[in-house]
Design a protein around this motif. Structure first.
Motif, PDB file in Angstrom:
ATOM      1  N   ASP A  55       0.809  -1.212   0.000  1.00 16.21           N
ATOM      2  CA  ASP A  55       0.000   0.000   0.000  1.00 16.21           C
ATOM      3  C   ASP A  55       0.845   1.266   0.000  1.00 16.21           C
ATOM      4  OD1 ASP A  55      -2.869   0.993   0.239  1.00 16.21           O
ATOM      5  OD2 ASP A  55      -1.917   2.057   1.913  1.00 16.21           O
ATOM      6  N   VAL A  56       1.986   1.231   0.646  1.00 15.83           N
ATOM      7  CA  VAL A  56       2.846   2.411   0.696  1.00 15.83           C
ATOM      8  C   VAL A  56       3.199   2.863  -0.714  1.00 15.83           C
ATOM      9  CG1 VAL A  56       5.120   3.265   1.373  1.00 15.83           C
ATOM     10  CG2 VAL A  56       3.779   1.885   2.975  1.00 15.83           C
ATOM     11  N   ASN A  57       3.472   1.907  -1.584  1.00 12.11           N
ATOM     12  CA  ASN A  57       3.874   2.232  -2.952  1.00 12.11           C
ATOM     13  C   ASN A  57       2.746   2.108  -3.969  1.00 12.11           C
ATOM     14  OD1 ASN A  57       6.897   2.683  -2.750  1.00 12.11           O
ATOM     15  ND2 ASN A  57       6.682   0.713  -1.705  1.00 12.11           N
ATOM     16  N   GLN A  58       1.513   1.759  -3.484  1.00 11.05           N
ATOM     17  CA  GLN A  58       0.346   1.667  -4.356  1.00 11.05           C
ATOM     18  C   GLN A  58       0.576   0.708  -5.513  1.00 11.05           C
ATOM     19  OE1 GLN A  58      -2.754   4.245  -3.808  1.00 11.05           O
ATOM     20  NE2 GLN A  58      -1.808   3.322  -2.005  1.00 11.05           N
ATOM     21  N   ILE A  59       1.133  -0.461  -5.211  1.00  8.80           N
ATOM     22  CA  ILE A  59       1.332  -1.486  -6.224  1.00  8.80           C
ATOM     23  C   ILE A  59       0.822  -2.821  -5.695  1.00  8.80           C
ATOM     24  CG2 ILE A  59       3.177  -0.465  -7.602  1.00  8.80           C
ATOM     25  CD1 ILE A  59       5.226  -1.739  -5.868  1.00  8.80           C
ATOM     26  N   LEU A  60       0.299  -3.631  -6.628  1.00 12.00           N
ATOM     27  CA  LEU A  60      -0.312  -4.908  -6.274  1.00 12.00           C
ATOM     28  C   LEU A  60      -0.093  -5.898  -7.412  1.00 12.00           C
ATOM     29  CD1 LEU A  60      -2.452  -6.769  -4.725  1.00 12.00           C
ATOM     30  CD2 LEU A  60      -4.166  -5.636  -6.152  1.00 12.00           C
ATOM     31  N   ILE A  61       0.254  -7.146  -7.026  1.00 18.63           N
ATOM     32  CA  ILE A  61       0.294  -8.245  -7.982  1.00 18.63           C
ATOM     33  C   ILE A  61      -0.691  -9.299  -7.496  1.00 18.63           C
ATOM     34  CG2 ILE A  61       1.674 -10.086  -9.004  1.00 18.63           C
ATOM     35  CD1 ILE A  61       4.136  -8.337  -8.603  1.00 18.63           C
ATOM     36  N   THR A  62      -1.573  -9.731  -8.378  1.00 18.69           N
ATOM     37  CA  THR A  62      -2.479 -10.825  -8.043  1.00 18.69           C
ATOM     38  C   THR A  62      -2.631 -11.700  -9.282  1.00 18.69           C
ATOM     39  OG1 THR A  62      -4.673 -11.395  -7.172  1.00 18.69           O
ATOM     40  CG2 THR A  62      -4.540  -9.489  -8.622  1.00 18.69           C
ATOM     41  N   SER A  63      -2.892 -12.987  -9.058  1.00 23.14           N
ATOM     42  CA  SER A  63      -2.947 -13.903 -10.196  1.00 23.14           C
ATOM     43  C   SER A  63      -3.991 -14.975  -9.987  1.00 23.14           C
ATOM     44  CB  SER A  63      -1.575 -14.568 -10.411  1.00 23.14           C
ATOM     45  OG  SER A  63      -1.320 -15.512  -9.375  1.00 23.14           O
ATOM     46  N   ALA A  64      -4.408 -15.570 -11.112  1.00 27.22           N
ATOM     47  CA  ALA A  64      -5.253 -16.755 -11.132  1.00 27.22           C
ATOM     48  C   ALA A  64      -4.687 -17.670 -12.192  1.00 27.22           C
ATOM     49  CB  ALA A  64      -6.704 -16.394 -11.418  1.00 27.22           C
ATOM     50  N   GLY A  65      -3.872 -18.628 -11.773  1.00 31.76           N
ATOM     51  CA  GLY A  65      -3.230 -19.510 -12.726  1.00 31.76           C
ATOM     52  C   GLY A  65      -2.248 -18.771 -13.603  1.00 31.76           C
ATOM     53  N   THR A  66      -2.467 -18.825 -14.916  1.00 34.53           N
ATOM     54  CA  THR A  66      -1.534 -18.202 -15.863  1.00 34.53           C
ATOM     55  C   THR A  66      -1.920 -16.776 -16.235  1.00 34.53           C
ATOM     56  OG1 THR A  66      -2.751 -19.154 -17.720  1.00 34.53           O
ATOM     57  CG2 THR A  66      -0.886 -20.418 -16.862  1.00 34.53           C
ATOM     58  N   THR A  67      -2.902 -16.223 -15.542  1.00 35.64           N
ATOM     59  CA  THR A  67      -3.287 -14.825 -15.766  1.00 35.64           C
ATOM     60  C   THR A  67      -2.805 -13.981 -14.588  1.00 35.64           C
ATOM     61  OG1 THR A  67      -5.256 -15.516 -16.999  1.00 35.64           O
ATOM     62  CG2 THR A  67      -5.188 -13.249 -16.222  1.00 35.64           C
ATOM     63  N   TYR A  68      -2.052 -12.932 -14.884  1.00 35.24           N
ATOM     64  CA  TYR A  68      -1.482 -12.068 -13.848  1.00 35.24           C
ATOM     65  C   TYR A  68      -2.014 -10.651 -14.018  1.00 35.24           C
ATOM     66  CZ  TYR A  68       1.832 -15.586 -12.280  1.00 35.24           C
ATOM     67  OH  TYR A  68       2.388 -16.718 -11.741  1.00 35.24           O
ATOM     68  N   PHE A  69      -2.261 -10.003 -12.894  1.00 36.50           N
ATOM     69  CA  PHE A  69      -2.717  -8.618 -12.869  1.00 36.50           C
ATOM     70  C   PHE A  69      -1.694  -7.804 -12.090  1.00 36.50           C
ATOM     71  CE2 PHE A  69      -6.311 -11.430 -13.193  1.00 36.50           C
ATOM     72  CZ  PHE A  69      -7.128 -10.853 -14.146  1.00 36.50           C
ATOM     73  N   TYR A  70      -1.223  -6.726 -12.689  1.00 36.50           N
ATOM     74  CA  TYR A  70      -0.219  -5.862 -12.078  1.00 36.50           C
ATOM     75  C   TYR A  70      -0.800  -4.450 -11.955  1.00 36.50           C
ATOM     76  CZ  TYR A  70       2.883  -9.639 -13.776  1.00 36.50           C
ATOM     77  OH  TYR A  70       3.468 -10.848 -14.056  1.00 36.50           O
ATOM     78  N   PHE A  71      -1.140  -4.034 -10.757  1.00 38.78           N
ATOM     79  CA  PHE A  71      -1.761  -2.726 -10.533  1.00 38.78           C
ATOM     80  C   PHE A  71      -0.724  -1.731 -10.023  1.00 38.78           C
ATOM     81  CE2 PHE A  71      -5.226  -5.724 -10.228  1.00 38.78           C
ATOM     82  CZ  PHE A  71      -6.303  -5.076 -10.807  1.00 38.78           C
ATOM     83  N   ASN A  72      -0.850  -0.476 -10.506  1.00 35.22           N
ATOM     84  CA  ASN A  72      -0.120   0.625  -9.888  1.00 35.22           C
ATOM     85  C   ASN A  72      -1.069   1.797  -9.690  1.00 35.22           C
ATOM     86  OD1 ASN A  72      -0.354   1.935 -12.381  1.00 35.22           O
ATOM     87  ND2 ASN A  72       1.803   1.636 -12.952  1.00 35.22           N
ATOM     88  N   ALA A  73      -0.548   2.963  -9.434  1.00 35.49           N
ATOM     89  CA  ALA A  73      -1.389   4.095  -9.071  1.00 35.49           C
ATOM     90  C   ALA A  73      -2.213   4.638 -10.234  1.00 35.49           C
ATOM     91  CB  ALA A  73      -0.531   5.219  -8.483  1.00 35.49           C
ATOM     92  N   THR A  74      -1.911   4.224 -11.465  1.00 31.36           N
ATOM     93  CA  THR A  74      -2.616   4.799 -12.617  1.00 31.36           C
ATOM     94  C   THR A  74      -3.469   3.797 -13.392  1.00 31.36           C
ATOM     95  OG1 THR A  74      -0.682   4.414 -14.035  1.00 31.36           O
ATOM     96  CG2 THR A  74      -0.836   6.559 -12.929  1.00 31.36           C
ATOM     97  N   GLY A  75      -3.242   2.500 -13.206  1.00 35.61           N
ATOM     98  CA  GLY A  75      -4.008   1.503 -13.943  1.00 35.61           C
ATOM     99  C   GLY A  75      -3.462   0.111 -13.682  1.00 35.61           C
ATOM    100  N   PHE A  76      -3.636  -0.798 -14.654  1.00 34.22           N
ATOM    101  CA  PHE A  76      -3.117  -2.152 -14.445  1.00 34.22           C
ATOM    102  C   PHE A  76      -2.813  -2.843 -15.765  1.00 34.22           C
ATOM    103  CE2 PHE A  76      -7.649  -2.751 -14.992  1.00 34.22           C
ATOM    104  CZ  PHE A  76      -7.816  -4.000 -15.585  1.00 34.22           C
ATOM    105  N   PHE A  77      -1.830  -3.753 -15.692  1.00 33.94           N
ATOM    106  CA  PHE A  77      -1.525  -4.669 -16.778  1.00 33.94           C
ATOM    107  C   PHE A  77      -2.211  -5.998 -16.517  1.00 33.94           C
ATOM    108  CE2 PHE A  77       2.403  -2.034 -17.200  1.00 33.94           C
ATOM    109  CZ  PHE A  77       2.303  -1.731 -18.546  1.00 33.94           C
ATOM    110  N   VAL A  78      -2.696  -6.639 -17.600  1.00 32.58           N
ATOM    111  CA  VAL A  78      -3.149  -8.031 -17.554  1.00 32.58           C
ATOM    112  C   VAL A  78      -2.237  -8.816 -18.476  1.00 32.58           C
ATOM    113  CG1 VAL A  78      -5.034  -9.653 -17.926  1.00 32.58           C
ATOM    114  CG2 VAL A  78      -5.543  -7.307 -17.229  1.00 32.58           C
ATOM    115  N   TYR A  79      -1.578  -9.855 -17.906  1.00 31.39           N
ATOM    116  CA  TYR A  79      -0.705 -10.680 -18.720  1.00 31.39           C
ATOM    117  C   TYR A  79      -1.219 -12.116 -18.712  1.00 31.39           C
ATOM    118  CZ  TYR A  79       3.219 -13.282 -20.545  1.00 31.39           C
ATOM    119  OH  TYR A  79       3.989 -14.131 -21.302  1.00 31.39           O
ATOM    120  N   ASP A  80      -1.312 -12.717 -19.899  1.00 34.53           N
ATOM    121  CA  ASP A  80      -1.777 -14.097 -20.043  1.00 34.53           C
ATOM    122  C   ASP A  80      -0.649 -14.934 -20.622  1.00 34.53           C
ATOM    123  OD1 ASP A  80      -2.996 -16.488 -20.537  1.00 34.53           O
ATOM    124  OD2 ASP A  80      -4.670 -15.676 -21.696  1.00 34.53           O
ATOM    125  N   TYR A  81      -0.171 -15.905 -19.818  1.00 35.34           N
ATOM    126  CA  TYR A  81       0.908 -16.774 -20.260  1.00 35.34           C
ATOM    127  C   TYR A  81       0.535 -17.588 -21.491  1.00 35.34           C
ATOM    128  CZ  TYR A  81       4.854 -16.633 -17.013  1.00 35.34           C
ATOM    129  OH  TYR A  81       5.990 -16.273 -16.350  1.00 35.34           O
TER     130      TYR A  81
END
Length: 411
Positions: A228-254
């Motif tokens: 929370d201090v840096n406003q970043i988050l990584i969460t995943s469900a299997g081969t799908t990853y979500f990378y959040f920061n203060a402005t939006g997020f990336f979705v990566y699919d292996y």
């Protein structure tokens, strides 16, 4: 309030349609004046009556799904927390409790929601020993959906409604459950919102566990790392990853090796909406079993029921927070349309404090590993607390998480 023993003869069975089996209570947790005493009947007639709700037993049997088994520490009773989208007719005191989808774009995210008429999204608490139904929680949609900026913690229109059946009701395979208003009452145990406060924002923590969908018999690994201090988050469900920061997020699919950027929901959108504007405290539960996990050590958790609003849209959930550490440890998600084996679950088998400026930076695959950005700093921005001190106690904390993570990937 008590359930009556019903003694019937052949004469009564011929002429009675409704069999009064129990008295109960109905109330909205956030509205003390909503409390009423109810009469609970088993009936073969689903005709709508004034001030009554009508549930189908067959639909309850066919459409309820259990991801969580818990023990109530006050009574030592064990319950299956069964989630369902049910067709329920009627209303009590103009509370119809039908679930309505928020307008597209509500609170900054697309809804992605559709549902059927007369649908209630419910949590059914079924006793594991006697197979009786003791409580029903109904998740309120939040209609008429006031501006999020005007919402107040623990105040309408979100939250949950309760049906309480003292003594329980033996579940049926056919017929209908009719719950009708008898008298207004002041005896409902409305929960004082200031007594139980959901951490805001959720405590920064790191977890490794599973994501599962019962309908498909699907279980895969999941990770959760919130800084929370840096406003970043990584969460995943299997081969799908979500990378959040203060402005939006990336979705990566292996599987497709694709990385997509979205500004529709950022770190705060993903995490800060898990709060008491949308969720009601449902009690302290000792979680003893989770579907998709072969065995777990019992965990004392706070259960919160209501709506989640994040990058996936708006959806009803049961969320679990570790009672000792206040870490987020999982959720059960309901689907808003009646169907068998609905929903999904996240459950984090191991969790610990996120090490600021370290846990996210040292996690792989990072956004640079998968090609979303060339350098990790393009996603993280300046990192606070970047001086990493690997104290012995931190190493000891992280080792079990690493082993569990490797175990999950191995299977």
């Amino acid at each position: 309030m008590f359930c009556y023993t019903l003694i019937t003869s052949i004469f009564f069975n011929i002429f009675l349609v409704d069999l009064v089996i129990c008295d109960g209570l109905f109330y909205l947790q956030r509205i003390p004046s909503s409390c009423v005493e109810t009469t609970v009947n088993i009936t073969t007639d689903n005709t709508i009556s004034d001030n009554c709700f009508i549930f189908s037993w067959q639909q309850i049997t066919n459409l309820s799904t259990s991801y969580t088994t818990y023990q109530n520490p006050k009574t030592n009773q064990t319950f299956y927390a069964q989630i369902a989208a049910l067709t329920v007719l009627g209303s009590i005191d103009n509370y119809d409790l039908d679930y309505h989808c928020p307008p597209t774009g509500y609170n900054g995210v697309s809804s992605g929601c559709s549902t059927s008429n007369d649908t209630h999204l419910v949590v059914l608490h079924i006793n594991a020993l006697d197979n009786k139904l003791y409580f029903i929680n109904v998740i309120l949609s939040g209609t008429p959906f006031p501006s999020p900026s005007s919402l107040v913690d623990n105040q309408p229109p979100f939250g949950i409604a309760w049906h309480v059946f003292d003594g329980g009701i033996v579940t049926q395979s056919t017929g209908y459950l009719r719950i009708c208003k008898k008298n207004n009452s002041t005896r409902c145990p409305n929960v004082n919102g200031s007594t139980h406060a959901l951490p805001y924002p959720l405590t920064s923590n790191t977890g490794y566990g599973i994501f599962g969908i019962k309908k498909y018999g699907f279980v895969t690994n999941s990770v959760w790392i919130a800084d929370d201090v840096n406003q970043i988050l990584i969460t995943s469900a299997g081969t799908t990853y979500f990378y959040f920061n203060a402005t939006g997020f990336f979705v990566y699919d292996y599987k497709s090796n694709t990385c997509t950027w979205s500004p529709s929901c950022n770190y705060q959108c993903e995490l800060y909406n898990y709060n008491s504007r949308f969720l009601d405290y449902a009690g302290e539960w000792i979680i003893t079993q989770k579907w998709g996990v072969e065995s777990i050590k019992p965990v004392v958790a706070q259960a919160w029921i209501g709506n989640a609003i994040d990058a996936a849209g708006v959806f009803p959930i049961i969320m679990y927070v570790d009672n000792a550490t206040v870490h987020y440890i999982g959720l059960d998600k309901l689907d808003p349309n009646p169907a068998p084996n609905i929903g999904a679950t996240y459950w984090y088998l191991a969790h610990d404090d996120t090490i600021t400026g370290d846990s996210v930076l040292n996690f792989h695959p990072s956004v640079a590993d998968v090609g979303c950005v060339k350098q990790l700093s393009e996603w993280t921005g300046p990192i606070n607390g970047c001086e990493i001190i690997m104290r012995l106690n931190n190493i000891r904390k992280m080792l079990p998480l690493t082993f569990i993570f490797l175990y999950l990937f191995a299977f």
